[in-house]
Design a protein around this motif. Structure first.
Motif, PDB file in Angstrom:
ATOM      1  N   ASN A 172      18.907  16.524   0.488  1.00 35.37           N
ATOM      2  CA  ASN A 172      17.671  16.892  -0.200  1.00 35.37           C
ATOM      3  C   ASN A 172      17.834  16.578  -1.683  1.00 35.37           C
ATOM      4  O   ASN A 172      18.605  17.242  -2.371  1.00 35.37           O
ATOM      5  N   ASN A 173      17.130  15.566  -2.170  1.00 33.69           N
ATOM      6  CA  ASN A 173      17.197  15.169  -3.583  1.00 33.69           C
ATOM      7  C   ASN A 173      18.648  14.964  -4.039  1.00 33.69           C
ATOM      8  O   ASN A 173      19.095  15.568  -4.998  1.00 33.69           O
ATOM      9  N   ASP A 174      19.377  14.143  -3.335  1.00 28.78           N
ATOM     10  CA  ASP A 174      20.777  13.810  -3.638  1.00 28.78           C
ATOM     11  C   ASP A 174      21.719  15.006  -3.584  1.00 28.78           C
ATOM     12  O   ASP A 174      22.810  14.963  -4.131  1.00 28.78           O
ATOM     13  N   ARG A 175      21.276  16.083  -2.968  1.00 28.68           N
ATOM     14  CA  ARG A 175      22.146  17.248  -2.753  1.00 28.68           C
ATOM     15  C   ARG A 175      22.210  17.522  -1.261  1.00 28.68           C
ATOM     16  O   ARG A 175      21.200  17.430  -0.563  1.00 28.68           O
ATOM     17  N   LEU A 176      23.396  17.873  -0.782  1.00 28.44           N
ATOM     18  CA  LEU A 176      23.539  18.243   0.623  1.00 28.44           C
ATOM     19  C   LEU A 176      23.281  19.734   0.771  1.00 28.44           C
ATOM     20  O   LEU A 176      23.800  20.545   0.005  1.00 28.44           O
TER      21      LEU A 176
END
Length: 197
Positions: free
Chosen positions: A74-78
Motif C-alpha cells: 500500500n503506497n510503497d509500504r507493506l
C-alpha cells in the motif's frame, strides 16, 4: 461502524457496499466502489500470493469460510492484513454474496516482535549473569571447600568427608546454574558444528 474494514460483494465479485474504514484504507470514495471488483483492489499488490488470494475469493464464493493473513503493498509500504471471507447462502443453498472483513495488524505484529526482542535481551542478560557471576561465585566456594577438606584430613577424616559432600552439593548447584543459564541464552550451538547449525 467498525474499526475493521468491511465490504460486501456479490457472486460476480462486485462490491455492493463497504464501510468507511475499508474505503479509507483503499483510498476510495463511496461512489468509487460502485461496480468495482473486489479482486481489482488486490491486483499487483500481493506479490506471489496474488493467485492464492484469488483462489480464496473463489472458494468463498463456493461457500467456504476463509481466514488468512496476507502482506499487502500500500503506497510503497507493506501492510499485514488479517482477512476473513464469510459466504452468505441464498435460500437455494448457493452463495449469493460474501462479507469481506479485514484488519490491518501490521503495528500489532511489529509491537509483538519488539516485545519478544526485549524478552530475549532480558533472558540473555539474566542467563549471562547466572553463568558468569553466580557460576563463578559457586566455583570459588567449591574450591575453598576442597582446600578446607584437604586441611581437615589430618585432623578429622569424618569432617573432611562432610566438607567434600558440601563441595559435591556446590558442584551440583553449579551444574544446575549452568543448565539454567544455557536455557535462558538462546541460540547456543548445543555441541553442533557451524555447518550443522
Amino acid at each position: 461502524k467498525s474499526s475493521g474494514m468491511l465490504a460486501f460483494f456479490d457472486k460476480n465479485g462486485n462490491i455492493k457496499t463497504s464501510n468507511e474504514s475499508f474505503r479509507k484504507f483503499h483510498s476510495l470514495t463511496e461512489s468509487d466502489t460502485e461496480k468495482l471488483q473486489i479482486t481489482s483492489l488486490f491486483k499487483d499488490r500481493l506479490g506471489s500470493r496474488e493467485n492464492t488470494f484469488l483462489e480464496y475469493i473463489n472458494r468463498s464464493l463456493a461457500g467456504e469460510e476463509i481466514h488468512t493473513e496476507i502482506w499487502y503493498k500500500n503506497n510503497d509500504r507493506l501492510r499485514l492484513l488479517e482477512i476473513s471471507l464469510h459466504p452468505n447462502l441464498d435460500t437455494d443453498g448457493t452463495t449469493g454474496s460474501v462479507i469481506f472483513n479485514s484488519t490491518d495488524i501490521t503495528e500489532r505484529v511489529q509491537l509483538e516482535a519488539r516485545i519478544l526482542e526485549v524478552i530475549h535481551k532480558e533472558r540473555k542478560k539474566i542467563g549471562i549473569s547466572l553463568h558468569d557471576d553466580l557460576g563463578h561465585d559457586l566455583l570459588a566456594v567449591a574450591i575453598k571447600s576442597r582446600l578446607i577438606a584437604d586441611k581437615l584430613k589430618p585432623v578429622s577424616k569424618e569432617i573432611s568427608v562432610e566438607v567434600n559432600e558440601i563441595e559435591t552439593a556446590i558442584k551440583n548447584a553449579m551444574n544446575e546454574v549452568r543448565r539454567l543459564s544455557h536455557g535462558l541464552i538462546p541460540y547456543k550451538n548445543h555441541g553442533l558444528e557451524f555447518k550443522e547449525m
